[in-house]
Design a protein around this motif. Structure first.
Motif, PDB file in Angstrom:
ATOM      1  N   SER A  95       0.797  -1.236   0.000  1.00  0.00           N
ATOM      2  CA  SER A  95       0.000   0.000   0.000  1.00  0.00           C
ATOM      3  C   SER A  95       0.825   1.279   0.000  1.00  0.00           C
ATOM      4  O   SER A  95       0.257   2.372  -0.027  1.00  0.00           O
ATOM      5  N   HIS A  96       2.181   1.165   0.021  1.00  0.00           N
ATOM      6  CA  HIS A  96       2.988   2.390   0.102  1.00  0.00           C
ATOM      7  C   HIS A  96       4.386   2.133  -0.446  1.00  0.00           C
ATOM      8  O   HIS A  96       5.220   1.502   0.211  1.00  0.00           O
ATOM      9  N   VAL A  97       4.634   2.605  -1.668  1.00  0.00           N
ATOM     10  CA  VAL A  97       5.963   2.424  -2.275  1.00  0.00           C
ATOM     11  C   VAL A  97       6.440   3.735  -2.909  1.00  0.00           C
ATOM     12  O   VAL A  97       5.636   4.610  -3.236  1.00  0.00           O
ATOM     13  N   HIS A  98       7.751   3.852  -3.057  1.00  0.00           N
ATOM     14  CA  HIS A  98       8.359   4.985  -3.755  1.00  0.00           C
ATOM     15  C   HIS A  98       9.257   4.428  -4.862  1.00  0.00           C
ATOM     16  O   HIS A  98      10.474   4.534  -4.808  1.00  0.00           O
ATOM     17  N   LEU A  99       8.622   3.799  -5.856  1.00  0.00           N
ATOM     18  CA  LEU A  99       9.394   3.169  -6.929  1.00  0.00           C
ATOM     19  C   LEU A  99       9.987   4.182  -7.894  1.00  0.00           C
ATOM     20  O   LEU A  99      10.802   3.835  -8.744  1.00  0.00           O
ATOM     21  N   GLY A 109      -1.787  12.206  -0.469  1.00  0.00           N
ATOM     22  CA  GLY A 109      -0.769  11.782   0.481  1.00  0.00           C
ATOM     23  C   GLY A 109       0.566  11.625  -0.218  1.00  0.00           C
ATOM     24  O   GLY A 109       0.617  11.706  -1.443  1.00  0.00           O
ATOM     25  N   GLU A 110       1.650  11.456   0.543  1.00  0.00           N
ATOM     26  CA  GLU A 110       1.554  11.368   1.976  1.00  0.00           C
ATOM     27  C   GLU A 110       1.673  12.764   2.587  1.00  0.00           C
ATOM     28  O   GLU A 110       2.567  13.531   2.217  1.00  0.00           O
ATOM     29  N   ILE A 111       0.749  13.055   3.492  1.00  0.00           N
ATOM     30  CA  ILE A 111       0.719  14.353   4.149  1.00  0.00           C
ATOM     31  C   ILE A 111       0.720  14.128   5.669  1.00  0.00           C
ATOM     32  O   ILE A 111       0.406  13.030   6.116  1.00  0.00           O
ATOM     33  N   ILE A 137      -3.068   5.593   8.428  1.00  0.00           N
ATOM     34  CA  ILE A 137      -1.830   6.010   9.082  1.00  0.00           C
ATOM     35  C   ILE A 137      -0.736   5.066   8.579  1.00  0.00           C
ATOM     36  O   ILE A 137      -0.757   3.868   8.872  1.00  0.00           O
ATOM     37  N   HIS A 138       0.200   5.616   7.823  1.00  0.00           N
ATOM     38  CA  HIS A 138       1.193   4.752   7.181  1.00  0.00           C
ATOM     39  C   HIS A 138       2.395   4.538   8.100  1.00  0.00           C
ATOM     40  O   HIS A 138       2.695   5.376   8.944  1.00  0.00           O
ATOM     41  N   CYS A 139       3.026   3.369   7.966  1.00  0.00           N
ATOM     42  CA  CYS A 139       4.171   3.001   8.817  1.00  0.00           C
ATOM     43  C   CYS A 139       3.917   3.350  10.274  1.00  0.00           C
ATOM     44  O   CYS A 139       4.692   4.093  10.892  1.00  0.00           O
ATOM     45  N   THR A 159       5.608  -1.600   2.277  1.00  0.00           N
ATOM     46  CA  THR A 159       7.067  -1.655   2.431  1.00  0.00           C
ATOM     47  C   THR A 159       7.671  -0.273   2.679  1.00  0.00           C
ATOM     48  O   THR A 159       8.701  -0.165   3.325  1.00  0.00           O
ATOM     49  N   ASP A 160       7.041   0.799   2.130  1.00  0.00           N
ATOM     50  CA  ASP A 160       7.670   2.131   2.129  1.00  0.00           C
ATOM     51  C   ASP A 160       9.020   2.061   1.413  1.00  0.00           C
ATOM     52  O   ASP A 160       9.943   2.808   1.738  1.00  0.00           O
ATOM     53  N   CYS A 161       9.151   1.123   0.452  1.00  0.00           N
ATOM     54  CA  CYS A 161      10.426   0.973  -0.239  1.00  0.00           C
ATOM     55  C   CYS A 161      10.784   2.258  -0.999  1.00  0.00           C
ATOM     56  O   CYS A 161       9.885   2.952  -1.442  1.00  0.00           O
TER      57      CYS A 161
END
Ligand SMILES: [Zn+2]
Length: 254
Positions: free
Chosen positions: A6-10, A92-94, A152-154, A202-204
């Protein structure tokens, strides 16, 4: 059903050498969907570009608290425009980050509120970054969010805050941090979060789970987060995969 990261920075430069190869191989790792997260105007546009290239990649647009110091109302207009794209599924992400304090706190609050209002106006859910700012984040959401679904991420806050967010109806995403050896309180948080509120991420390229800690993270490693949750909750791995996939599609409206 496969995994939903649900959250990546590819779009991060650390993937410049092998981005296409990596994204193309994700289905072999049983990854159904990833959401690439915007953190400023440029990465929001990058996220949309990636989502146009790959059917299973979706995008969010927003400005991270680190980057709000130079934000203007024109940027809100730009975000509003970007948010109308078909593959944009959230603002997001904010949020607030009092750990790094890269932007003055007053500006962090101001633009967090302004972007919550934008999400409400556009009928989009909100992906929230909150570090060392638990109470202010909660208070602002309680006062200013009218109708948007919240994630709420991570999540790295206390068990008490996790309970308050669950009561608020928010979703909570857990990532590689729950596999770290010093993550004791997060284990209690993970055990507590009801399955219908839980997402995986992952927030990769950041926050690589054990046993790969120290290396670059990527969506294929979200399975180690799922495994840890299955172990902590004493349920089947497939139940974690299926339910978090369902929740993420519900949250993002996919
Ligand atoms: Zn992120």
């Amino acid at each position: 059903m496969g995994l939903f990261d649900s959250h990546v920075h590819l779009d991060d430069s650390r993937f410049d050498g092998d981005r296409e190869e990596l994204i193309s191989s994700l289905s072999e790792d049983d990854i159904d969907y990833v959401v690439n997260i915007g953190a400023d105007l440029q990465t929001s546009k990058n996220s949309i570009e990636l989502s146009e290239k790959y059917s299973f990649v979706y995008a969010t647009v927003g400005v991270h608290p680190h980057e709000v110091k130079s934000m203007t109302e024109d940027d809100i207009d730009l975000l509003r425009e970007l948010s109308t794209h078909d593959k944009v599924v959230a603002i997001g992400e904010i949020g607030l980050d009092y750990y790094y304090d890269n932007s003055p706190r007053e500006l962090q609050k101001k633009w967090f509120i302004r972007q919550i209002e934008l999400a409400n106006e556009c009928n989009l859910p909100i992906v929230i970054h909150s570090r060392d700012a638990a109470q202010d984040t909660y208070d602002i959401l309680e006062q200013h969010n009218r109708s948007s679904r919240l994630l709420i991420h991570c999540f790295s806050q206390s068990l008490e805050m996790a309970k308050k967010y669950v009561n608020m109806g928010a979703f909570i995403a857990l990532g590689g941090a729950i596999t770290f050896k010093n993550a004791k309180h997060l284990l209690d948080v993970a055990k507590f979060i009801p399955m219908e509120h839980l997402l995986l991420e992952t927030d990769c390229p950041y926050l690589t789970p054990e046993p790969f800690r120290g290396k670059r993270n990527d969506p294929s490693k979200v399975r180690f987060v799922a495994q840890k949750i299955a172990e902590l909750k004493n349920i089947d791995f497939t139940e974690v995969v299926d339910r978090t996939n369902y929740n993420a599609r519900m949250f993002y409206g996919i």
